[in-house]
Design an enzyme around this catalytic site. Structure first.
Site, PDB file in Angstrom:
ATOM      1  CB  CYS A 167      -0.929   0.006   1.207  1.00  0.00           C
ATOM      2  SG  CYS A 167      -1.763  -1.562   1.492  1.00  0.00           S
ATOM      3  CG  HIS A 308      -2.486   4.449   5.052  1.00  0.00           C
ATOM      4  ND1 HIS A 308      -2.222   4.262   3.708  1.00  0.00           N
ATOM      5  CD2 HIS A 308      -2.689   3.204   5.567  1.00  0.00           C
ATOM      6  CE1 HIS A 308      -2.260   2.967   3.426  1.00  0.00           C
ATOM      7  NE2 HIS A 308      -2.545   2.299   4.531  1.00  0.00           N
ATOM      8  CD  GLU A 319      -2.981   7.719   9.022  1.00  0.00           C
ATOM      9  OE1 GLU A 319      -2.425   8.527   8.262  1.00  0.00           O
ATOM     10  OE2 GLU A 319      -3.897   6.943   8.657  1.00  0.00           O
ATOM     11  CE  LYS A 340      -5.533   4.297   1.404  1.00  0.00           C
ATOM     12  NZ  LYS A 340      -4.799   5.546   1.741  1.00  0.00           N
ATOM     13  CG  HIS A 345      -6.412   0.619   0.459  1.00  0.00           C
ATOM     14  ND1 HIS A 345      -5.402   1.308  -0.190  1.00  0.00           N
ATOM     15  CD2 HIS A 345      -5.791  -0.050   1.485  1.00  0.00           C
ATOM     16  CE1 HIS A 345      -4.251   1.076   0.401  1.00  0.00           C
ATOM     17  NE2 HIS A 345      -4.462   0.250   1.422  1.00  0.00           N
ATOM     18  CG  PHE A 404      -0.585  -5.858   3.724  1.00  0.00           C
ATOM     19  CD1 PHE A 404      -1.273  -5.068   4.619  1.00  0.00           C
ATOM     20  CD2 PHE A 404      -1.291  -6.837   3.036  1.00  0.00           C
ATOM     21  CE1 PHE A 404      -2.632  -5.239   4.829  1.00  0.00           C
ATOM     22  CE2 PHE A 404      -2.647  -7.022   3.236  1.00  0.00           C
ATOM     23  CZ  PHE A 404      -3.327  -6.222   4.141  1.00  0.00           C
TER      24      PHE A 404
END
Length: 419
Positions: A167, A308, A319, A340, A345, A404
């Site tokens: 990501c 994010h 976050e 997003k 995403h 990830f």
């Protein structure tokens, strides 16, 4: 002394619009691009746990210029090519007037040519005829197929790299472009993040991981809801973002408009878990701090964070914890939003689209709404997160991505002061 690096062109392909103008019009309006999943050729959407996605309907790359290249590559690379064409035009770059060896390409992609790979694998096992496999399968499914086709399209013979860090890939593509220009390896770099992984296998894998939203299958537009108490996972999206980076000197010589300076960048690994971030947020905070240090900017100078914010329970909380650690008492004075929430995403494209959104925000003074922020999670609630458009001058902004594999990337953008 390293040269200043600026952004002079942007391009976006997204579920709420192809082209920066269309994207921004719908972003400011708070329009969701999340819709019911279209069935795959031999698989009904109803067989999936999550039946929604941020899809780009009726995409026809030839409509944006048929150069004979788009038919050779997977859908993700087609997205990247269309976004890059817009960014090149926006920047006023004329490749024939540039030294080819001084123009580079950096592409971020999380999964690459999944659409073609899955199709060819399925056909091979169904027909049992290897000779039926498309001759362009290998060069189309490799992760560097997009960077290769972009170099061909624009005659770019400088540094050409593909960054794949899930990501965070798009942010790292921009960050590596920044580093290459600072090091004197190029004058101009086309930085792109692209992804098209709404495919039978990829979607099934994320469903099995229990990472995707499934509570809002009948009301897709409500599904992507970062920071909201009702969130239950992220929504798959697809698209691309493109930025043209060049030295300030090169941009001034061309006498072109500048969106802002790419002032800082940081890349870290939490070395914690392949999927779950460290819950105390310290590694996220460290990455933001390193990026600000690289930019020689204090936290007190930051006005806006493009988060994010994937709409997962743990990810959003972590976050915000990281943001609170960095900005302390100033946290509630920041503008913060989640792109997003509008498009889902987009994995490897997310950082590039988020970075482009950050620069548009700096230019317009408008902060697009975080849609579906209806019942704020107390662990995430901040004054600067809003379901409405916010207005204010943004001089310094950061864009976050966390991928990830415990991979973190942060960029710092700065309004260029005229002299």
């Amino acid at each position: 002394m390293a040269p200043k690096v600026v952004v002079t062109g942007l391009g976006i392909v997204s579920p709420i619009g192809i082209g920066v103008g269309e994207f921004w019009k719908h972003a400011i309006a708070g329009r969701s691009g999340i819709t019911k999943l279209r069935s795959f050729e031999n698989l009904l959407a109803e067989t999936y746990r999550s039946r929604i996605a941020g899809q780009i309907p009726d995409f026809n790359p030839q409509a944006y210029g048929d150069d004979g290249l788009t038919s050779r590559v997977d859908r993700y690379a087609q997205f990247g090519l269309v976004a890059a064409k817009e960014a090149i035009a926006d920047a006023g770059i004329r490749p024939e007037h540039e030294s080819p060896e001084r123009v580079g390409v950096m592409v971020g992609a999380g999964m690459g040519g999944m659409l073609m790979a899955e199709r060819e694998i399925a056909q091979l096992y169904e027909t049992k005829k290897p000779s039926r496999v498309h001759p362009l399968t290998v060069p189309s499914i490799t992760l560097n197929s997009a960077s290769g086709i972009l170099a061909l399209a624009f005659g770019a013979k400088g540094p050409n790299l593909t960054i794949s860090t899930a990501c965070s890939s798009g942010i790292h593509a921009i960050g590596q472009a920044l580093n290459a220009i600072r090091a004197g390896k190029a004058d101009v770099i086309i930085a792109v993040g692209a992804e098209a992984s709404i495919t039978p296998l990829a979607l099934a894998g994320f469903c099995s991981l229990r990472a995707l939203s499934s509570k809002y299958n009948e009301t897709p537009a409500r599904a992507s809801r970062p920071f909201d108490r009702g969130r239950d996972g992220f929504v798959m999206g697809e698209g691309a973002g493109a930025l043209i980076l060049e030295t300030l000197q090169h941009a001034k010589r061309r006498n072109v408009g500048i969106y802002g300076e790419v002032a800082g960048y940081a890349s870290t690994s939490e070395a914690h878990h392949m999927v779950v971030p460290r819950e105390d947020g310290t590694d996220i905070a460290k990455t933001m701090t390193l990026a600000l240090n690289d930019a020689n900017i204090r936290p007190a100078q930051v006005d806006y964070v493009n988060a994010h914010a994937t709409s997962t329970m743990i990810g959003d909380e972590v976050e915000i914890r990281g943001i609170r650690q960095v900005f302390k008492r100033r946290t509630n004075t920041l503008f913060i939003n989640a792109t997003k929430s509008l498009i889902g995403h987009t994995l490897g494209a997310a950082g590039a689209i988020g970075a482009a959104t950050t620069l548009i925000t700096m230019k317009t003074g408008l902060v697009h709404p975080t849609v579906n922020y209806e019942n704020p999670d107390p662990e995430c609630q901040l004054a600067g997160i809003s379901s409405y458009v916010q207005k204010g001058r943004v001089n310094v902004a950061i864009a976050n991505t966390f991928g990830f594999g415990s991979n973190n990337g942060v960029l710092v953008f700065k309004r260029l002061v005229a002299r």
